[in-house]
Enzyme design. Structure first.
Site, PDB file in Angstrom:
ATOM      1  N   GLY A   1     -11.326  10.633 -16.425  1.00 21.48           N
ATOM      2  CA  GLY A   1     -10.580  10.232 -14.971  1.00 21.48           C
ATOM      3  C   GLY A   1     -10.861  11.471 -14.058  1.00 21.48           C
ATOM      4  O   GLY A   1     -11.279  12.518 -14.520  1.00 21.48           O
TER       5      GLY A   1
ATOM      6  N   LYS B   1      -3.301   2.412 -13.863  1.00 22.59           N
ATOM      7  CA  LYS B   1      -2.295   3.111 -12.671  1.00 22.59           C
ATOM      8  C   LYS B   1      -2.131   2.367 -11.406  1.00 22.59           C
ATOM      9  O   LYS B   1      -1.748   2.618 -10.410  1.00 22.59           O
ATOM     10  CB  LYS B   1      -2.875   4.475 -12.380  1.00 22.59           C
ATOM     11  CG  LYS B   1      -4.349   4.627 -11.752  1.00 22.59           C
ATOM     12  CD  LYS B   1      -4.795   6.015 -11.484  1.00 22.59           C
ATOM     13  CE  LYS B   1      -6.121   6.036 -10.530  1.00 22.59           C
ATOM     14  NZ  LYS B   1      -6.260   7.311 -10.182  1.00 22.59           N
TER      15      LYS B   1
ATOM     16  N   SER C   1       2.612  12.164 -15.464  1.00 26.22           N
ATOM     17  CA  SER C   1       3.456  10.981 -15.136  1.00 26.22           C
ATOM     18  C   SER C   1       2.955  10.878 -13.540  1.00 26.22           C
ATOM     19  O   SER C   1       1.929  11.270 -13.225  1.00 26.22           O
ATOM     20  CB  SER C   1       5.044  11.431 -15.321  1.00 26.22           C
ATOM     21  OG  SER C   1       5.959  10.678 -14.866  1.00 26.22           O
TER      22      SER C   1
ATOM     23  N   LYS D   1       5.873   7.599  -9.132  1.00 23.01           N
ATOM     24  CA  LYS D   1       6.276   6.263  -9.076  1.00 23.01           C
ATOM     25  C   LYS D   1       7.181   5.889 -10.288  1.00 23.01           C
ATOM     26  O   LYS D   1       7.684   4.929 -10.366  1.00 23.01           O
ATOM     27  CB  LYS D   1       5.015   5.374  -8.919  1.00 23.01           C
ATOM     28  CG  LYS D   1       4.148   5.308  -7.737  1.00 23.01           C
ATOM     29  CD  LYS D   1       3.089   4.463  -7.774  1.00 23.01           C
ATOM     30  CE  LYS D   1       2.169   4.719  -6.497  1.00 23.01           C
ATOM     31  NZ  LYS D   1       2.159   5.898  -5.786  1.00 23.01           N
TER      32      LYS D   1
ATOM     33  N   VAL E   1      -2.736  12.551  -5.871  1.00 22.38           N
ATOM     34  CA  VAL E   1      -3.894  13.578  -6.084  1.00 22.38           C
ATOM     35  C   VAL E   1      -4.879  13.400  -4.981  1.00 22.38           C
ATOM     36  O   VAL E   1      -5.467  12.172  -4.962  1.00 22.38           O
ATOM     37  CB  VAL E   1      -4.353  13.587  -7.413  1.00 22.38           C
ATOM     38  CG1 VAL E   1      -5.325  14.831  -7.569  1.00 22.38           C
ATOM     39  CG2 VAL E   1      -2.925  13.575  -8.454  1.00 22.38           C
TER      40      VAL E   1
ATOM     41  N   THR F   1      -0.400   0.269   5.936  1.00 22.07           N
ATOM     42  CA  THR F   1       0.739  -0.478   5.347  1.00 22.07           C
ATOM     43  C   THR F   1       1.822  -0.587   6.191  1.00 22.07           C
ATOM     44  O   THR F   1       2.508  -1.607   6.402  1.00 22.07           O
ATOM     45  CB  THR F   1       0.752  -0.289   3.765  1.00 22.07           C
ATOM     46  OG1 THR F   1       0.998   1.258   3.563  1.00 22.07           O
ATOM     47  CG2 THR F   1      -0.466  -0.682   3.133  1.00 22.07           C
TER      48      THR F   1
END
Length: 363
Positions: free
Chosen positions: A41, A116, A155, A158, A199, A222
């Site tokens: 990742g 995620k 973590s 969220k 990130v 949004t």
């Protein structure tokens, strides 16, 4: 008084015994074996580059993930004749037996594997629970069984007062890793957690999404009031290494980072673009949180970071406060992206994108 693998110790003698291990990064990670779950990742890849650059004599660096294509592509960056320490291990955190095999001889584990994407987790809740909660349990059990010494779990903001399943599973994961320090017995192992916000440039995040959508002339928003925390991959890696070096076990570390307004981000990337309002997606917040007022009773200011301390630590709180010069935050203190003291301007956002995501970026 409390017990370690060396037997019963007073707070003073405990600190004397602890200090050498707290400075292992200054002695380098050379001759150590490190494993990163979810190592292909965004953060795992950046952590890999950092370790192999700063500690070229690392004994072993194991990339553990389930995507063979990502491993294949990543392996092209590290030819075996130049990077003899790196290993690629196909496996899923849902598979405890596979984890145990991978953890054999490993000193430090960074747990970055997770499901995620918020909306995907909402649609596939059972899969999210299996990976983020069951996977966390498996990592903990495998670390305890195989004699790992340091564990840092990643973590997310969220996980703080979650309103979506992804956040709820990561909060559960955080709780599992914090509580794991209470079941370690006499083993010399410490579990800690690092919690941070968006990130920059990570897979699936808003900045690469906007950069890609810019050519269409529309950047969908949004909610015009939406804000988010912002951290670079490099600062995320720095935080993981800080936790590996300094954590006593049970801490949740939170960085002091700026926020941005989603409209400012859109204007920074595509000032000539239209910004249609499409509405909040399932499970989204307008503002993200990393510390709630309820957390404030166990939260301390360490200078560069905040730390949420465990309610039942294996060490004495006064010793921790003295060692790190920690200052308790005010009761009722909260840390969220909408009330942050520091917001990035559009010019700062553009410079950050050039520095951390795309050096050729032009608005």
């Amino acid at each position: 008084m409390y017990r370690t693998k060396f037997g019963e110790r007073t707070p003073t003698t405990f600190l004397v015994a602890l200090k050498p291990s707290l400075h292992f990064l200054k002695k380098m990670l050379n001759d150590k074996s490190i494993l990163i779950t979810g190592g292909t990742g965004s953060l795992g890849s950046e952590l890999t580059r950092t370790i192999l650059t700063k500690w070229p004599n690392v004994k072993r660096l194991v990339i553990y993930s389930r995507d063979e294509q990502k491993q294949f592509r990543m392996a092209q960056e590290y030819p075996p004749d130049q990077y003899r320490a790196i290993r690629f291990f196909i496996g899923d955190v849902r598979d405890r037996e596979r984890l145990e095999r991978a953890f054999s001889g490993i000193d430090y584990v960074v747990h970055a594997a997770a499901m995620k994407h918020v909306h995907i987790a909402e649609y596939n809740p059972d899969e999210c629970v299996k990976t983020n909660v069951g996977g966390a349990e498996n990592v903990i059990e495998a670390c305890l069984k195989m004699g790992v010494q340091r564990v840092v779990a990643l973590s997310t903001d969220k996980a703080c007062a979650p309103i979506n399943l992804y956040g709820a599973t990561k909060l559960t994961s955080d709780k599992l890793f914090v509580a794991a320090n209470n079941i370690r017995g006499k083993q010399d192992i410490r579990f800690s957690v690092v919690r941070y916000g968006n990130v920059m440039g990570s897979n699936g995040s808003v900045i690469p999404f906007f950069l890609n959508k810019k050519r269409t002339g529309k950047l969908p928003i949004t909610d015009p009031e939406m804000t988010r925390f912002n951290i670079s991959l490099q600062d995320g890696v720095k935080m993981v290494l800080h936790a590996l070096e300094h954590a006593w076990g049970g801490e949740i570390l939170v960085p002091k980072i700026p926020s941005y307004r989603i409209l400012d981000l859109a204007k920074a990337i595509g000032p000539e673009c239209e910004h249609p309002i499409i509405g909040i997606r399932p499970g989204e917040k307008v503002h993200e949180e990393m510390i709630t007022p309820s957390d404030s009773f166990t939260t301390h200011d360490l200078g560069e970071y905040y730390v949420i301390l465990p309610q039942t630590p294996r060490w004495e709180l006064p010793d921790y406060i003295r060692h790190f010069n920690a200052t308790p935050v005010a009761r009722g203190f909260r840390y969220n992206s909408g009330e942050n003291e520091r917001f990035l301007s559009t010019l700062e956002i553009r410079e950050s994108i050039r520095q951390h995501v795309d050096p050729t970026f032009e608005a």
